[in-house]
Design a protein around this motif. Structure first.
Motif, PDB file in Angstrom:
ATOM      1  N   LYS A 140       0.380  -0.959  -0.169  1.00  0.00           N
ATOM      2  CA  LYS A 140      -0.407   0.020   0.017  1.00  0.00           C
ATOM      3  C   LYS A 140       1.002   0.981  -0.031  1.00  0.00           C
ATOM      4  CE  LYS A 140      -0.671   0.233   5.065  1.00  0.00           C
ATOM      5  NZ  LYS A 140      -2.226   1.216   6.098  1.00  0.00           N
ATOM      6  N   ASP A 141       2.514   1.240   0.042  1.00  0.00           N
ATOM      7  CA  ASP A 141       2.648   2.276   0.442  1.00  0.00           C
ATOM      8  C   ASP A 141       4.083   2.811  -0.252  1.00  0.00           C
ATOM      9  OD1 ASP A 141       3.691   0.744   2.425  1.00  0.00           O
ATOM     10  OD2 ASP A 141       4.569   1.940   3.688  1.00  0.00           O
ATOM     11  N   ARG A 142       4.524   1.216  -1.091  1.00  0.00           N
ATOM     12  CA  ARG A 142       5.566   0.728  -1.183  1.00  0.00           C
ATOM     13  C   ARG A 142       4.981  -0.141  -3.055  1.00  0.00           C
ATOM     14  NH1 ARG A 142       8.626  -3.333  -0.689  1.00  0.00           N
ATOM     15  NH2 ARG A 142       8.644  -4.360   1.398  1.00  0.00           N
ATOM     16  N   SER A 143       5.834   0.039  -4.089  1.00  0.00           N
ATOM     17  CA  SER A 143       6.019  -0.540  -4.974  1.00  0.00           C
ATOM     18  C   SER A 143       7.583  -0.836  -5.694  1.00  0.00           C
ATOM     19  CB  SER A 143       5.159  -0.305  -6.321  1.00  0.00           C
ATOM     20  OG  SER A 143       5.158   0.707  -6.564  1.00  0.00           O
ATOM     21  N   PHE A 144       7.944  -1.775  -6.830  1.00  0.00           N
ATOM     22  CA  PHE A 144       8.978  -2.288  -7.083  1.00  0.00           C
ATOM     23  C   PHE A 144       8.749  -2.611  -8.543  1.00  0.00           C
ATOM     24  CE2 PHE A 144      12.387  -3.471  -8.749  1.00  0.00           C
ATOM     25  CZ  PHE A 144      13.795  -3.632  -8.153  1.00  0.00           C
ATOM     26  N   LEU A 145       9.301  -1.552 -10.007  1.00  0.00           N
ATOM     27  CA  LEU A 145       8.936  -1.532 -11.272  1.00  0.00           C
ATOM     28  C   LEU A 145       9.888  -1.857 -12.049  1.00  0.00           C
ATOM     29  CD1 LEU A 145       6.955   1.525 -11.438  1.00  0.00           C
ATOM     30  CD2 LEU A 145       5.989  -0.412 -11.196  1.00  0.00           C
ATOM     31  N   THR A 146       9.762  -2.864 -12.077  1.00  0.00           N
ATOM     32  CA  THR A 146      11.003  -3.808 -13.101  1.00  0.00           C
ATOM     33  C   THR A 146      11.346  -3.743 -14.373  1.00  0.00           C
ATOM     34  OG1 THR A 146      10.432  -5.949 -11.877  1.00  0.00           O
ATOM     35  CG2 THR A 146      12.221  -6.295 -13.407  1.00  0.00           C
ATOM     36  N   CYS A 147      12.166  -3.175 -15.173  1.00  0.00           N
ATOM     37  CA  CYS A 147      13.024  -2.585 -15.962  1.00  0.00           C
ATOM     38  C   CYS A 147      14.294  -2.282 -16.044  1.00  0.00           C
ATOM     39  CB  CYS A 147      12.650  -1.229 -15.904  1.00  0.00           C
ATOM     40  SG  CYS A 147      12.942   0.169 -14.852  1.00  0.00           S
ATOM     41  N   ARG A 148      14.765  -2.057 -17.465  1.00  0.00           N
ATOM     42  CA  ARG A 148      16.322  -1.894 -17.657  1.00  0.00           C
ATOM     43  C   ARG A 148      16.939  -1.203 -17.519  1.00  0.00           C
ATOM     44  NH1 ARG A 148      13.988  -5.001 -21.887  1.00  0.00           N
ATOM     45  NH2 ARG A 148      14.061  -3.668 -23.400  1.00  0.00           N
ATOM     46  N   VAL A 149      17.820  -0.429 -17.634  1.00  0.00           N
ATOM     47  CA  VAL A 149      18.678   1.041 -17.641  1.00  0.00           C
ATOM     48  C   VAL A 149      17.763   1.598 -18.770  1.00  0.00           C
ATOM     49  CG1 VAL A 149      20.219   0.508 -18.974  1.00  0.00           C
ATOM     50  CG2 VAL A 149      20.702   1.837 -17.129  1.00  0.00           C
ATOM     51  N   GLN A 150      17.526   0.511 -19.408  1.00  0.00           N
ATOM     52  CA  GLN A 150      17.554   2.421 -20.867  1.00  0.00           C
ATOM     53  C   GLN A 150      15.806   3.017 -20.449  1.00  0.00           C
ATOM     54  OE1 GLN A 150      18.957  -0.708 -21.244  1.00  0.00           O
ATOM     55  NE2 GLN A 150      20.669  -0.299 -22.314  1.00  0.00           N
ATOM     56  N   GLN A 151      15.110   1.608 -19.610  1.00  0.00           N
ATOM     57  CA  GLN A 151      13.903   2.238 -19.812  1.00  0.00           C
ATOM     58  C   GLN A 151      13.670   3.402 -18.010  1.00  0.00           C
ATOM     59  OE1 GLN A 151      12.646  -1.956 -19.726  1.00  0.00           O
ATOM     60  NE2 GLN A 151      11.329  -1.459 -21.415  1.00  0.00           N
ATOM     61  N   ILE A 152      14.753   3.320 -17.499  1.00  0.00           N
ATOM     62  CA  ILE A 152      14.385   4.118 -16.336  1.00  0.00           C
ATOM     63  C   ILE A 152      13.758   5.361 -16.288  1.00  0.00           C
ATOM     64  CG2 ILE A 152      15.735   5.483 -14.364  1.00  0.00           C
ATOM     65  CD1 ILE A 152      15.299   2.464 -14.238  1.00  0.00           C
ATOM     66  N   PRO A 153      14.023   6.296 -17.114  1.00  0.00           N
ATOM     67  CA  PRO A 153      14.050   7.905 -17.992  1.00  0.00           C
ATOM     68  C   PRO A 153      12.377   7.351 -18.443  1.00  0.00           C
ATOM     69  CG  PRO A 153      15.984   7.460 -19.027  1.00  0.00           C
ATOM     70  CD  PRO A 153      15.770   6.353 -18.802  1.00  0.00           C
ATOM     71  N   GLU A 154      11.543   6.555 -19.350  1.00  0.00           N
ATOM     72  CA  GLU A 154      10.221   6.498 -19.303  1.00  0.00           C
ATOM     73  C   GLU A 154       9.595   6.324 -18.510  1.00  0.00           C
ATOM     74  OE1 GLU A 154       7.500   3.433 -21.774  1.00  0.00           O
ATOM     75  OE2 GLU A 154       9.389   3.630 -22.094  1.00  0.00           O
ATOM     76  N   VAL A 155       9.813   5.282 -17.177  1.00  0.00           N
ATOM     77  CA  VAL A 155       9.300   5.085 -16.150  1.00  0.00           C
ATOM     78  C   VAL A 155       9.269   5.707 -15.428  1.00  0.00           C
ATOM     79  CG1 VAL A 155       9.058   3.255 -14.047  1.00  0.00           C
ATOM     80  CG2 VAL A 155      10.246   2.057 -16.770  1.00  0.00           C
ATOM     81  N   VAL A 156      10.040   6.371 -14.530  1.00  0.00           N
ATOM     82  CA  VAL A 156      10.546   7.522 -13.797  1.00  0.00           C
ATOM     83  C   VAL A 156       9.616   8.686 -14.872  1.00  0.00           C
ATOM     84  CG1 VAL A 156      11.561   9.556 -13.227  1.00  0.00           C
ATOM     85  CG2 VAL A 156      12.363   7.159 -12.294  1.00  0.00           C
ATOM     86  N   GLU A 157       9.613   8.701 -15.577  1.00  0.00           N
ATOM     87  CA  GLU A 157       8.634   9.990 -16.119  1.00  0.00           C
ATOM     88  C   GLU A 157       7.324   9.655 -16.249  1.00  0.00           C
ATOM     89  OE1 GLU A 157       7.591  12.555 -20.319  1.00  0.00           O
ATOM     90  OE2 GLU A 157       9.500  10.881 -20.272  1.00  0.00           O
ATOM     91  N   GLN A 158       6.803   8.359 -16.515  1.00  0.00           N
ATOM     92  CA  GLN A 158       5.111   7.969 -16.000  1.00  0.00           C
ATOM     93  C   GLN A 158       4.978   8.147 -14.481  1.00  0.00           C
ATOM     94  OE1 GLN A 158       3.440   7.421 -18.981  1.00  0.00           O
ATOM     95  NE2 GLN A 158       1.423   7.417 -17.462  1.00  0.00           N
ATOM     96  N   VAL A 159       5.912   7.814 -13.866  1.00  0.00           N
ATOM     97  CA  VAL A 159       5.388   7.296 -12.633  1.00  0.00           C
ATOM     98  C   VAL A 159       5.307   8.973 -11.426  1.00  0.00           C
ATOM     99  CG1 VAL A 159       5.953   6.991  -9.994  1.00  0.00           C
ATOM    100  CG2 VAL A 159       6.661   5.496 -12.003  1.00  0.00           C
ATOM    101  N   VAL A 160       5.939  10.046 -12.246  1.00  0.00           N
ATOM    102  CA  VAL A 160       6.250  11.429 -11.269  1.00  0.00           C
ATOM    103  C   VAL A 160       4.448  12.291 -12.718  1.00  0.00           C
ATOM    104  CG1 VAL A 160       7.010  13.379 -12.379  1.00  0.00           C
ATOM    105  CG2 VAL A 160       8.489  11.935 -11.814  1.00  0.00           C
TER     106      VAL A 160
END
Length: 797
Positions: free
Chosen positions: A543-563
């Motif tokens: 409920k207060d944390r999560s783990f999104l599995t991704c490769r290093v090249q995907q980090i910017p896209e994942v961070v962008e979506q979370v934000v």
């Protein structure tokens, strides 16, 4: 300046010659200047009668003729400007020109006849000859010594700096470094470089051993020259202590590291004997301190020694142990619990009592264990038992507030003030530093007060700790609070860790979890990580944390979506903090800040006011991070603010670009030259986040961070989160980091010195006094590892 002065510069380099009209801006600190000149000659395609010239110049005199070397560039706001690399004053070369120049108003007491006599005696190149050898003026008939001296000094004032700058430029130094060198050495700059270029490593920030070694090679210094060896030793000690946090280096690996450095440039082999000999010389000169087989920088050695002395002084106080009977303490504690509605746990009660009954106490514990609750209890009970008011307004100007609260950073001090309702400041401000002193030689003022509580003690390095304790009066009680499992200080030492390990100071460890105790998976995860365990459910949604599995090249896209999702739920840039351990790479801080700026503070139509500095573009509304301590401005390394205004040079009387940043209402002005003191803070390093908490923390963890991944780094990052934690990246990288329990062990002697003084029975049979490195004691060092049947004696005469 010789007649063919332009031949000194690269063929085809652009220049512009002109008479100085007005100085638009001149920074006295670094000599950055903006000038307007009337152009008389140029080899560039420029047809205007006047030009704006920028660069790092000495004082430029109005109506004098100068030659600037560099190139024209187009400024987006101010049009075409000439960016000068170096400047020369145009000196007359004809006899008549020199006579006119020397008899001008610049040279008081030198009339036309005297000027003619000087030129007649010294001939062509009179000005250069005088600057090179002022004794030549003694050959001029009937020229009084005082006038000759004044003439030379005036020439030096008007021509000397330009000559130094030109010479430094020919050695390959840019204008900024050249100005730093000149500010340090003045007219002796070239003499020092030609005599011992390695002195620059010691005196000039930004010049390393490699650069000095290049200069040394140019002037014939190489191999085992003593200056070269000494510089290599000092550079190695400083680099390893400052980069890795050590307070000393062991002599044997130091000698080997220096040998590698000195032979790195392909020069001839350097012997251990020669390096050891110069190490001894540095000890004799006071540049290093030797103790047993350890080599210290003096500032680090005496900081450890001074801290121990002052801790001993404070611990010898006896008046606190029996000042309040236990019954009186328990009665006051009960009243406090009833009044505040707080029920203290047994270890919290123990911590409060120990703090009030001891000259010094260490309070440590992980997140949620109630450190803040204990601090508030200590403050409340202290005031109750001593009958003093907690209202700062009830004290007069000459009556100091008895309870002082401080922390290493502005943000940590602010949190402390908010949680206690009392004033809290940074340690630097508490000590009265104004930003001009270094921690090595600054003189702190004595701290007034009867109880001092320092929070976030894990962030305090040995220099700051020494200055802090040196400023404490004999009758003050001290409480040091921190989490021993967090990252150590950025500067050398591991003060909190060493104090705890010494066991000579009363210590209370809080282990029970209270904050967010009901179902807080973040707190549970932090305590598991502290034990070296990776929770089995690390990748499962909580409920207060999560783990999104991704490769290093995907980090910017994942961070962008979370934000973007967090923004949709009403969170702002102040609430969301992205943390990363490294600046470079596809998942580095620099890359993520570019992406996050476009999310939090986009400028789609280009209408937002902005200012470019290097590759960074600052906009009004940007979240920025202060990188250096500026106590005089009440801002400190790690403070986060917001850009609230931008002024262009044409819009203000200072005639320079400015960025205004608000740090919780404290507005600070940065000129363009100051912008290296800040950076974007949409994403910041984990080190810079210490002492802060954020509602949402987004933490990428990938194998490309391998060099930085360690348990205390991940623990520190996770414990910055108050409500939500989003991990993204590779589970295996997370596991690797947790398993690496900081293999970069810091070399310190604080614990050892504390035990030697405060627990004498633990000392060795023979007292370990500082060991002077000599040809006799150097044999204690064995630099010849792997070379059987060879001893250092074989290399000594």
């Amino acid at each position: 300046m010789e007649q063919n002065s332009m031949d000194l510069f690269a063929d085809g380099e652009k220049y512009v010659k002109g008479r100085h009209l007005v100085t638009i801006f001149h920074n006295k600190e670094n000599f950055y200047s903006v000038l307007r000149i009337r152009v008389s000659e140029t080899n560039d395609n420029y047809d205007e009668k006047e030009a704006v010239v920028t660069g790092y110049f000495p004082q430029i005199h109005e109506q004098e003729m100068y030659v600037f070397y560099g190139n024209f560039k187009d400024h987006p706001k101010f049009g075409r400007q000439f960016h000068a690399r170096v400047v020369q004053k145009e000196i007359p070369q004809t006899k008549q020109g020199i006579v006119t120049y020397l008899s001008s108003e610049l040279f008081k007491g030198i009339g036309k006849k005297t000027a003619e006599q000087i030129v007649e005696t010294l001939g062509e190149g009179t000005i250069s000859k005088i600057l090179d050898n002022p004794a030549l003026l003694e050959e001029v008939p009937r020229l009084p010594a005082d006038k000759a001296k004044k003439l030379y000094e005036t020439l030096l004032e008007h021509q000397g700096l330009e000559q130094v700058m030109i010479a430094l430029n020919q050695y390959g130094f840019g204008p900024q470094l050249s100005m730093k060198i000149f500010q340090a050495y003045q007219q002796q700059s070239i003499e020092i470089i030609q005599k011992n270029p390695y002195q620059l490593v010691e005196d000039i920030e930004g010049i390393g051993f490699g650069r000095a070694d290049e200069l040394g090679a140019q002037i014939g210094i190489h191999g085992e020259h003593p200056d070269r060896l000494k510089a290599g030793i000092l550079f190695t000690v400083e680099q390893q202590c400052l980069q890795e946090g050590h307070c000393y280096l062991e002599a044997e690996p130091l000698l080997k590291a220096v040998k590698v450095l000195l032979e790195k440039s392909g020069q001839e082999e350097v012997s251990f004997e020669s390096i050891a000999k110069q190490l001894i010389a540095l000890e004799e000169d006071g540049k290093v301190v030797g103790e047993n087989d350890r080599v210290f920088l003096p500032s680090l050695f005496f900081s450890e020694k001074g801290l121990v002395t002052n801790i001993e002084r404070l611990l010898k106080q006896q008046q606190y142990e029996d000042q309040f009977p236990e019954s009186e303490f328990l009665l006051a504690l009960g009243d406090l619990e009833e009044r505040t509605g707080v029920q203290y746990a047994p270890t919290q009660k123990e911590a409060i009592q120990t703090a009030l009954m001891s000259p010094m106490m260490l309070l440590t514990g992980g997140p949620g264990t109630g450190k803040t609750t204990v601090i508030k209890g200590i403050v409340e009970l202290y005031a109750e038992l001593h009958g003093c008011s907690l209202d700062p307004k009830s004290y007069g100007k000459d009556e100091p507030f008895p309870i002082r609260l401080a922390a290493p950073t502005g943000r940590a001090a602010k949190r402390m003030a908010e949680s206690t309702g009392l004033p809290a400041v940074t340690i630097h401000r508490l000590l009265g530093f104004n930003g001009q002193e270094s921690m090595e030689d600054g003189e702190s003022r004595e701290i007034e007060g009867r109880l001092l509580i320092i929070d976030e003690m894990s962030m305090v390095d040995i220099w700051l700790a020494h200055q802090l304790f040196k400023a404490l009066p004999d009758d003050i009680q001290v409480v040091l609070v921190g989490d021993e499992d967090q990252l150590p200080s950025v500067g050398p030492g591991q003060v909190l860790k060493d104090l705890l390990a010494s066991q000579v100071i009363s210590t209370v460890r809080l282990t029970d979890i209270y904050r967010q105790a009901e179902g807080s998976s973040i707190i549970e995860m932090a305590h598991e990580i502290k034990k070296g365990n990776l929770p089995n459910n690390v990748t499962q949604q909580q409920k207060d944390r999560s783990f999104l599995t991704c490769r290093v090249q995907q980090i910017p896209e994942v961070v962008e979506q979370v934000v973007k999702n967090a923004i949709k739920k009403g969170f702002t840039a102040r609430d969301i903090q992205v943390l990363a351990p490294m600046y470079k790479g596809p998942a580095g801080i620099d890359r993520l800040n570019v992406i996050l700026q476009e999310i939090f503070n986009a400028d789609p139509d280009g209408s937002r006011k902005k200012l470019s500095f290097g590759e960074v573009e600052y906009r009004i509304g940007d979240k920025v991070l202060q990188l250096v301590n500026q106590p005089e401005q009440n801002i400190f390394n790690g403070d986060i603010g917001e850009v609230v205004s931008i002024f262009y040079a044409k819009e203000n009387t200072e005639k320079q670009d400015m960025v205004i940043v608000s740090y919780d209402g404290n507005e600070v002005t940065y000129t363009r030259a100051d912008l290296n003191q800040i950076t974007h803070a949409f994403c910041c390093s984990i080190h810079k986040s210490q002492g802060s908490e954020f509602p949402i923390v987004i933490l990428p963890v990938v194998k490309s961070y391998y060099r930085m991944l360690r348990r205390n780094l991940l623990y520190t990052a996770i414990t910055r989160s108050k409500q939500f934690l989003i991990l993204c990246g590779e589970e295996e990288a997370f596991r690797i980091g947790i398993e690496r329990n900081d293999d970069l062990i810091r070399k310190t002697t604080l614990q050892e010195k504390l035990l030697a003084i405060l627990q004498p029975e633990s000392k060795n049979q023979k007292d370990q006094e500082p060991l002077l490195l000599t040809e006799e004691t150097i044999t204690a060092i064995d630099p010849m590892i792997g070379m059987e049947n060879v001893s250092p004696y074989d290399f000594l005469d």
